[in-house]
Design a protein around this motif. Structure first.
Motif, PDB file in Angstrom:
ATOM      1  N   SER A 153      75.974  38.397 -68.211  1.00  0.00           N
ATOM      2  CA  SER A 153      76.974  39.424 -67.888  1.00  0.00           C
ATOM      3  C   SER A 153      76.297  40.682 -67.366  1.00  0.00           C
ATOM      4  O   SER A 153      76.790  41.335 -66.430  1.00  0.00           O
ATOM      5  N   GLU A 162      81.333  38.608 -62.285  1.00  0.00           N
ATOM      6  CA  GLU A 162      81.506  38.409 -63.726  1.00  0.00           C
ATOM      7  C   GLU A 162      82.313  37.154 -64.052  1.00  0.00           C
ATOM      8  O   GLU A 162      82.079  36.508 -65.085  1.00  0.00           O
ATOM      9  N   VAL A 165      80.314  33.978 -64.879  1.00  0.00           N
ATOM     10  CA  VAL A 165      79.394  33.942 -66.024  1.00  0.00           C
ATOM     11  C   VAL A 165      79.638  32.741 -66.943  1.00  0.00           C
ATOM     12  O   VAL A 165      78.692  32.050 -67.332  1.00  0.00           O
TER      13      VAL A 165
END
Length: 224
Positions: A153, A162, A165
């Motif tokens: 992250s 993000e 992730v």
């Protein structure tokens, strides 16, 4: 008070702490027996003989052999966590270097020793038949995964990636398990190093493409 709490209530109602030192001796003795002989040959008598204690010390400090196995599994995880923390402390402040240190810490000579690796695989197998050990294994897996997710992250921060992730975390976690098994079969240290480097490159290209000069896959537009 949990059943594995390091305290015991005596018949008179007084709380008497279990011996932390004796518990630790039993845990380390269990790990040595597992490493030397494997889970299928582990017995309470072998553990206390290894520790130089009596059988009563197991029943006094642990409600069952499964509880002792679970505590031993936690000690393995603590050893790995300590190694990861030491590697992180020695890395530069950059996220890619910290990620590399974190992943490589689990593949040092200590953790790739044949007996140690067999012990880990044995405990994975034991977890299939022992609910308490399975719960411990799941908790430790989640803890390691969370630490990896935090690093990924941080790598993705500011790059709009993000959302990727969780996918990269899944891929790396599965690959790490495969690398331990591959090492157990082939003992090819160069292959392990190449694979770890590839996982780090995957994370960087997927989550911080601008820093690698690549385009990466970009954020996943599909809803989650």
């Amino acid at each position: 008070m949990s059943k594995d709490d390091p305290e015991r209530i005596t018949p008179g109602g007084f709380v008497r702490p279990r011996s932390t030192a004796k518990r630790q001796e039993l845990i380390r003795a269990t790990l040595r027996v597992l490493e030397r002989e494997g889970w299928s040959r582990l017995t309470a008598r072998k553990v206390v003989a290894e520790a130089g204690l009596s059988l009563g010390h197991i029943t006094y400090n642990f409600p069952s052999m499964d509880a002792l196995l679970a505590a031993s599994y936690r000690q393995l995880a603590e050893d790995l966590r300590a190694a990861s923390d030491a590697a992180d402390a020695g890395a530069s402040g950059s996220v890619p270097d910290r990620l590399a240190a974190f992943l490589n810490a689990a593949f040092t000579e200590e953790f790739l020793a044949p007996g140690h690796l067999r012990m880990r695989i044995d405990l994975w197998s034991a977890a299939l038949a022992h609910p308490e050990l399975a719960q411990t294994e799941a908790e430790l897996y989640d803890c390691y995964r969370q630490r990896l997710t935090l690093l990924l992250s941080a790598l993705a921060e500011g790059h709009g990636t993000e959302v990727r992730v969780p996918d990269i975390t899944d891929t790396i976690m599965a690959a790490l398990d495969g690398l331990w098994l591959d090492w157990a079969r082939r003992r090819d240290s160069l292959a392990v190093r190449r694979s770890l480097d590839t996982l780090i490159d995957l994370a960087r290209v997927s989550l911080a493409p601008e820093e690698t000069g690549g385009h990466g896959a970009g954020p996943d537009p599909s809803p989650r």
